[in-house]
Design an enzyme around this catalytic site. Structure first.
Site, mmCIF file in Angstrom:
data_model
loop_
_atom_site.group_PDB
_atom_site.id
_atom_site.type_symbol
_atom_site.label_atom_id
_atom_site.label_comp_id
_atom_site.label_asym_id
_atom_site.label_seq_id
_atom_site.Cartn_x
_atom_site.Cartn_y
_atom_site.Cartn_z
ATOM 1 N N LYS A 41 42.541 23.252 43.103
ATOM 2 C CA LYS A 41 42.674 24.538 42.406
ATOM 3 C C LYS A 41 43.911 25.310 42.864
ATOM 4 O O LYS A 41 44.145 26.403 42.385
ATOM 5 C CB LYS A 41 41.418 25.393 42.659
ATOM 6 C CG LYS A 41 40.284 25.133 41.676
ATOM 7 C CD LYS A 41 39.258 26.260 41.748
ATOM 8 C CE LYS A 41 38.209 26.169 40.652
ATOM 9 N NZ LYS A 41 37.238 27.274 40.732
ATOM 10 N N ARG A 94 29.025 39.133 35.071
ATOM 11 C CA ARG A 94 29.710 40.385 34.714
ATOM 12 C C ARG A 94 29.425 40.747 33.258
ATOM 13 O O ARG A 94 28.846 41.768 32.959
ATOM 14 C CB ARG A 94 31.220 40.242 34.925
ATOM 15 C CG ARG A 94 31.619 40.208 36.381
ATOM 16 C CD ARG A 94 33.014 39.720 36.561
ATOM 17 N NE ARG A 94 33.141 38.364 36.013
ATOM 18 C CZ ARG A 94 34.132 37.547 36.267
ATOM 19 N NH1 ARG A 94 35.117 37.936 37.034
ATOM 20 N NH2 ARG A 94 34.164 36.339 35.752
HETATM 21 O O1 PNS Z 1 34.132 31.192 42.074
HETATM 22 P P1 PNS Z 1 34.040 30.028 41.131
HETATM 23 O O2 PNS Z 1 35.346 29.254 41.136
HETATM 24 O O3 PNS Z 1 33.597 30.432 39.748
HETATM 25 O O4 PNS Z 1 32.877 29.059 41.721
HETATM 26 C C1 PNS Z 1 32.583 27.829 41.102
HETATM 27 C C2 PNS Z 1 31.649 26.976 41.974
HETATM 28 C C3 PNS Z 1 32.214 26.828 43.368
HETATM 29 C C4 PNS Z 1 30.292 27.654 42.060
HETATM 30 C C5 PNS Z 1 31.483 25.591 41.289
HETATM 31 O O5 PNS Z 1 32.736 25.083 40.955
HETATM 32 C C6 PNS Z 1 30.767 24.570 42.163
HETATM 33 O O6 PNS Z 1 29.602 24.712 42.466
HETATM 34 N N1 PNS Z 1 31.503 23.536 42.604
HETATM 35 C C7 PNS Z 1 30.974 22.507 43.489
HETATM 36 C C8 PNS Z 1 30.927 21.140 42.799
HETATM 37 C C9 PNS Z 1 29.675 21.029 41.955
HETATM 38 O O7 PNS Z 1 28.563 21.056 42.433
HETATM 39 N N2 PNS Z 1 29.918 20.885 40.648
HETATM 40 C C10 PNS Z 1 28.833 20.820 39.663
HETATM 41 C C11 PNS Z 1 28.402 22.221 39.265
HETATM 42 S S1 PNS Z 1 27.348 22.183 37.886
#
Ligand code: PNS
Length: 169
Positions: A41, A94
């Site tokens: 990212k 939000r």
């Molecule tokens: O702050 P963000 O970037 O919206 O958070 C996103 C996050 C970290 C919650 C999401 O990308 C995540 O859980 N990533 C870990 C990998 C994972 O489990 N992916 C499947 C999610 S359905």
């Protein structure tokens, strides 16, 4: 003891995130703020910097003292939540525009968790309405263009953003 994981990128933490953490800490005995390690990212701040920023912000919130901790995680969120012994994932909502993406994640996580035999619920919390337009992405954009982000992020984060701007110009 109830434990929730509040996952995110937190690049950087905003006052909206802190508001959600405070609300979550009233609902759960323990809250673990989980910073996703995802160099893909191209974050502005390293995981270590983000961890310090969050810990410093929490230091000034007596309500969170001792019950909210900050950690990092890689891989699937459901696996991390299971390792930590969490029964819930907390996410902030939000506006309606957040809902679709959040619903997809919540349902996918539920499916994965159920399949692994470790049920996990996603709990959505609404930050104070004054933060409804606030996002890390916008904060970064405004700060990098020289705009004032005080009041939207903790003061030390505003200072870190302005230092980062100084380095890149
Ligand atoms: O702050 P963000 O970037 O919206 O958070 C996103 C996050 C970290 C919650 C999401 O990308 C995540 O859980 N990533 C870990 C990998 C994972 O489990 N992916 C499947 C999610 S359905």
């Amino acid at each position: 003891m109830s434990l929730a994981v509040y996952p995110g990128s937190f690049d950087p933490i905003t006052n909206g995130h802190l508001d959600v953490i405070q609300r979550a800490s009233r609902l759960f005995d323990r809250v673990v703020v989980g910073i996703l390690v995802n160099e893909g990212k191209r974050p502005l701040f390293s995981v270590e910097e983000r961890k310090e920023q969050i810990e410093r912000a929490l230091g000034s919130e007596p309500e969170a003292a001792g019950r909210v901790t900050v950690d990092r995680f890689e891989g699937l969120l459901v696996d991390y939540a299971h390792r930590r012994g969490a029964t819930a994932i907390v996410r902030g909502l939000r506006a309606v525009s957040d809902y679709e993406y959040e619903l997809q994640m919540a349902l996918m996580n539920r499916r994965l968790a159920d399949a692994g035999g470790h049920p996990l619920e996603t709990v959505f919390l609404m930050a104070h309405e004054s933060y409804s337009y606030l996002s890390s992405r916008l904060v970064k954009e405004v700060a990098m263009l020289g705009g004032d982000v005080r009041g939207l992020v903790p003061d030390h984060v505003a200072a870190a953003l302005s230092a980062r701007r100084g380095q890149s110009s």
